[in-house]
Design a protein around this motif. Sequence first.
Motif, PDB file in Angstrom:
ATOM      1  N   MET A   7       0.841  -1.194   0.000  1.00  0.00           N
ATOM      2  CA  MET A   7       0.000   0.000   0.000  1.00  0.00           C
ATOM      3  C   MET A   7       0.882   1.253   0.000  1.00  0.00           C
ATOM      4  O   MET A   7       1.944   1.276   0.607  1.00  0.00           O
ATOM      5  N   GLN A   8       0.446   2.263  -0.709  1.00  0.00           N
ATOM      6  CA  GLN A   8       1.192   3.516  -0.777  1.00  0.00           C
ATOM      7  C   GLN A   8       0.768   4.439   0.377  1.00  0.00           C
ATOM      8  O   GLN A   8      -0.388   4.449   0.797  1.00  0.00           O
ATOM      9  N   THR A   9       1.718   5.229   0.880  1.00  0.00           N
ATOM     10  CA  THR A   9       1.415   6.271   1.849  1.00  0.00           C
ATOM     11  C   THR A   9       1.293   7.578   1.103  1.00  0.00           C
ATOM     12  O   THR A   9       2.271   8.065   0.519  1.00  0.00           O
ATOM     13  N   ILE A  10       0.101   8.153   1.069  1.00  0.00           N
ATOM     14  CA  ILE A  10      -0.150   9.373   0.318  1.00  0.00           C
ATOM     15  C   ILE A  10       0.117  10.569   1.216  1.00  0.00           C
ATOM     16  O   ILE A  10      -0.461  10.701   2.306  1.00  0.00           O
ATOM     17  N   THR A  11       1.041  11.459   0.780  1.00  0.00           N
ATOM     18  CA  THR A  11       1.400  12.607   1.609  1.00  0.00           C
ATOM     19  C   THR A  11       0.825  13.911   1.092  1.00  0.00           C
ATOM     20  O   THR A  11       0.903  14.932   1.771  1.00  0.00           O
ATOM     21  N   ALA A  12       0.253  13.912  -0.112  1.00  0.00           N
ATOM     22  CA  ALA A  12      -0.316  15.136  -0.686  1.00  0.00           C
ATOM     23  C   ALA A  12      -1.354  14.761  -1.727  1.00  0.00           C
ATOM     24  O   ALA A  12      -1.355  13.644  -2.252  1.00  0.00           O
ATOM     25  N   ALA A  13      -2.248  15.702  -2.016  1.00  0.00           N
ATOM     26  CA  ALA A  13      -3.220  15.483  -3.092  1.00  0.00           C
ATOM     27  C   ALA A  13      -2.548  15.693  -4.439  1.00  0.00           C
ATOM     28  O   ALA A  13      -1.627  16.504  -4.577  1.00  0.00           O
ATOM     29  N   ALA A  14      -3.008  14.957  -5.430  1.00  0.00           N
ATOM     30  CA  ALA A  14      -2.449  15.100  -6.774  1.00  0.00           C
ATOM     31  C   ALA A  14      -2.754  16.488  -7.318  1.00  0.00           C
ATOM     32  O   ALA A  14      -3.818  17.054  -7.034  1.00  0.00           O
ATOM     33  N   PRO A  15      -1.859  17.085  -8.097  1.00  0.00           N
ATOM     34  CA  PRO A  15      -2.170  18.383  -8.706  1.00  0.00           C
ATOM     35  C   PRO A  15      -3.334  18.245  -9.681  1.00  0.00           C
ATOM     36  O   PRO A  15      -3.529  17.189 -10.303  1.00  0.00           O
ATOM     37  N   ALA A  16      -4.118  19.312  -9.804  1.00  0.00           N
ATOM     38  CA  ALA A  16      -5.256  19.293 -10.732  1.00  0.00           C
ATOM     39  C   ALA A  16      -4.755  19.356 -12.169  1.00  0.00           C
ATOM     40  O   ALA A  16      -3.652  19.826 -12.457  1.00  0.00           O
ATOM     41  N   THR A  17      -5.597  18.873 -13.094  1.00  0.00           N
ATOM     42  CA  THR A  17      -5.233  18.976 -14.505  1.00  0.00           C
ATOM     43  C   THR A  17      -5.324  20.438 -14.950  1.00  0.00           C
ATOM     44  O   THR A  17      -6.183  21.198 -14.491  1.00  0.00           O
ATOM     45  N   ALA A  18      -4.450  20.813 -15.884  1.00  0.00           N
ATOM     46  CA  ALA A  18      -4.507  22.136 -16.513  1.00  0.00           C
ATOM     47  C   ALA A  18      -5.284  22.021 -17.818  1.00  0.00           C
ATOM     48  O   ALA A  18      -6.393  22.538 -17.943  1.00  0.00           O
ATOM     49  N   ALA A  19      -4.736  21.328 -18.791  1.00  0.00           N
ATOM     50  CA  ALA A  19      -5.490  20.984 -20.004  1.00  0.00           C
ATOM     51  C   ALA A  19      -6.156  19.633 -19.784  1.00  0.00           C
ATOM     52  O   ALA A  19      -5.620  18.762 -19.103  1.00  0.00           O
ATOM     53  N   ASN A  20      -7.345  19.459 -20.354  1.00  0.00           N
ATOM     54  CA  ASN A  20      -8.054  18.181 -20.237  1.00  0.00           C
ATOM     55  C   ASN A  20      -9.110  18.152 -21.338  1.00  0.00           C
ATOM     56  O   ASN A  20     -10.153  18.796 -21.220  1.00  0.00           O
ATOM     57  N   PHE A  21      -8.839  17.431 -22.429  1.00  0.00           N
ATOM     58  CA  PHE A  21      -9.753  17.457 -23.569  1.00  0.00           C
ATOM     59  C   PHE A  21      -9.690  16.136 -24.327  1.00  0.00           C
ATOM     60  O   PHE A  21      -8.728  15.372 -24.208  1.00  0.00           O
ATOM     61  N   ASP A  22     -10.753  15.893 -25.108  1.00  0.00           N
ATOM     62  CA  ASP A  22     -10.803  14.677 -25.921  1.00  0.00           C
ATOM     63  C   ASP A  22      -9.820  14.754 -27.071  1.00  0.00           C
ATOM     64  O   ASP A  22      -9.697  15.781 -27.748  1.00  0.00           O
ATOM     65  N   GLY A  23      -9.128  13.639 -27.303  1.00  0.00           N
ATOM     66  CA  GLY A  23      -8.323  13.480 -28.499  1.00  0.00           C
ATOM     67  C   GLY A  23      -9.144  12.763 -29.559  1.00  0.00           C
ATOM     68  O   GLY A  23     -10.375  12.873 -29.615  1.00  0.00           O
TER      69      GLY A  23
END
Length: 882
Positions: free
Chosen positions: A1-17
């Motif tokens: 199991m991983q120990t999570i120390t921070a939330a993942a950064p949010a996406t900047a670009a996010n679009f359909d290819g």
Amino acid sequence: MQTITAAAPATAANFDGIGNGVAGFAVNSAPPDTNGDVGSNHYVQTVNTDFAIYSKSGALVYGPVPINTLWSGFGGGCQTNNDGDPTVVYDRIANRWVISQFSVSTTPYLQCVAVSQTGDPTGAWYRYSFSYTDFPDYPKMGVWPDAYYVAFNMFSNGGNTFAGAKVCAYDRAKMLLGQPATQQCFNTSTTYGGLLPADITGTTQPPTGSPNYVLGLGATSSTLAFWKFHVDWTTPPNSTFTGPTSLGVASYTEACASTGTCIPQAGTTQRLDSLGDRLMYRLAYRNFGDHEALVVNHSVTAGTSVGVRWYEIRTPRTTPTIFQQGTYAPDSNYRWMGSIAIDQAGNMGLGFSVSGSTLNPQIHYTGRLATSPAGVMDQGEGTIINGAGSQTGSGLSRWGDYSSMTVDPSDDCTFWYTTEYIPSNGAFNWRTRIGSFKFSTCGGTPTPTPTPTPTPAPTPSPTPSATPTATPTVTPSPTPTPTASPTSDFTITANPASLTVAQNSFGMTTISTTQVGAAGTVALSASVSPSGPTASLSPISVTAGGSATLTINVGASVAAGNYTVTVTGTEGTATHSTAVAVTVTAASSGIVNGGFETGTLSGWNTSAGTASVVTGGHSGSYAARVGSTSPTNGDSSITQTFTAPAAGGQLSFWYKMTCPDTVTYDWATATLRDNTTGTTTTMLPRVCATNATWVQISANLTAGHNYTLTLLSHDDNYVGDATYTMFDEVAVGAASSGGGIVNGGFEAGTLSNWTSAGLASVVSGGHSGTYAARVGSTSATNGDSSISQTFTAPSGSTRVSFWYKNTCPDTVTYDWATATLRDNTAGTTSTILGRVCTNNNTWVQISATITAGRSYTLTLISHDDNYAGDATYTLFDDVVTQ
């Protein structure tokens, strides 16, 4: 199991290819083989078997279009086939793009590689093909200073038997200049497959002279296999492929090891493939100055599910060492098909697919900071998109095949990831997504990476190595839909800025833009005043610095006179226009200025490249020279539209070519388009000759039909072998009549009066009448087959002509048709049909000058290389003197 120390950064670009129902694209193959890379201004994505270009904000700049569009006019399998397994890489050293896919529907098997001529992927490309005897499956490419490296899984026996891996180096320096390029290749044993060449990330190149690093799964379940590939272009025998060196890693079990297919999905019993038998693309390399690092991943069993095993390798030039490793599997869901990269600060980004028995396949990502503890991805798990459906097709287990995580060269911090998802339950309805994210700790001047405590390497224990399997693909047929995303400023011009177009015909000119400030997208439109002609643009938007083609169509009822076409470009709040003056003339019933004796190209349109009028014609003072005595890049051509006389007739022209290269790279060709029926005939198939001989080409015309003749010369821009073609005496005359040659129509039903060699016979289905001569066979034959006849040119005759139709499913390198005419009186021989290989079921006429009273021998030849499955033969008919 991983120990999570921070939330993942949010996406900047996010679009359909590219995906089903997006921009007109329709899926009919799986998996998509999604791949992508990011450059200074664009994101380019490839799938089976299309590519598309996006702005970084997600606007569709170009496509999707079939990948083999890049090889239009190139010839061979790269132009004809669109077989997929594509990759796209951005060459950060040279600011170029490289797109490749294989051609395996026909032989020889090819790897097709295109290199952009600038940093603008919407611009021109240099095109290459590299040939292989065995089936070159699962190609993966990496950029390195001395070469573009590519690794294959090779399959012999028509693609049925795994033959090991092959790693090749393509001559990058030559390819960046558009010059002929070679490859150097090494093979491994069948123990290894799914190898990856190192691919540069970042601005610092490897130390001078560094070999490329190649990595694969090892011979045991606790090793990786490592090679060093040093290429020597000056002295190829000095090239080396050293290895494999065995790198000890934590023992693993390949994901879905027993079957290869175990990934569950919500709402269906259909499981998905893991491709756990190989490393996942890319092997990302970065030089931090104080150390070099390689990062890579693959899919492994993690408890009762599947996770992503990842590695960082350091000191690759001396003694490669597993610096750290870990398996990302934070819960019981299945994570696989990953891709990993490392930013300038030493942070890592890992993208992957995740699915489970209550979860539709989704696209997620995670990461670690340079300061994170060794061996963990502790920066949370982010979402690019959660698929709303599962892949439910019966037996449709294929998924992804690969994905791509890359780093934006603009800041050397932003990660870009792309892979597939399913929008709703179904089969062959995949879509792809493109997302970006960045860690807040990255930015500013790159600094040496902090050094976490490395993970100890365990003692290897042997287990069997899985055998890679072939990857079949099916060709989709999408519809391109470009859109625009305007910003910044630009200028706009037309070349030529004036056209003369006859009624019932068309003309073309190039609309060019130049960038002012930051590059943006220029939306283009055209208007005509007064009304009459119509105007269209392709494409309808370009990135500032790019160009489009303006086509002006003039109907038969458009009045003769002067018109103005205004092309307007809009980029944000900036708007600029350029004007094209159009003179409409009455429809011609013949060729205008076909002898070029005006000393100009009046009556002709220069539709591409370089063309001029020069002295030294076939007759008279002048001829058109298409191309240049200096190297030029690509096609040069002249065109003219005309209407055939009421009595019909025959169109003919003379050409003389200077082509010191081969037909693979340089050529002349001519086409005749019947605008009335919408069909196009190749009057002169691609030919490359340097014999100072004028040759006449003819084609029959249908009375009253409107035609466009295109005379073209192609040069590959290679210094020292400039190719150009002279054209003269383009004319419409009466249809030809026979004489001279005996049994030239083969209507005797035999080869009487002809001398044959090899295999030749008379068959039904001639150009006219009942019969034609078939030289060669419908079964594979070895070498030349021919028919020949010696004759004396009759009084009043000036030429000998014949019609031929070539069936050649191979390439002109191996199979061809040709014809020679020997003047026995003068003791000279002319090649009147240069080697051609076509397979378009079209009859073509060839003519050559003869002198009355002289003795000649005409030899008609078809050559086949005896390769099973691509028998080549040629039909000849209507051989006459006139």
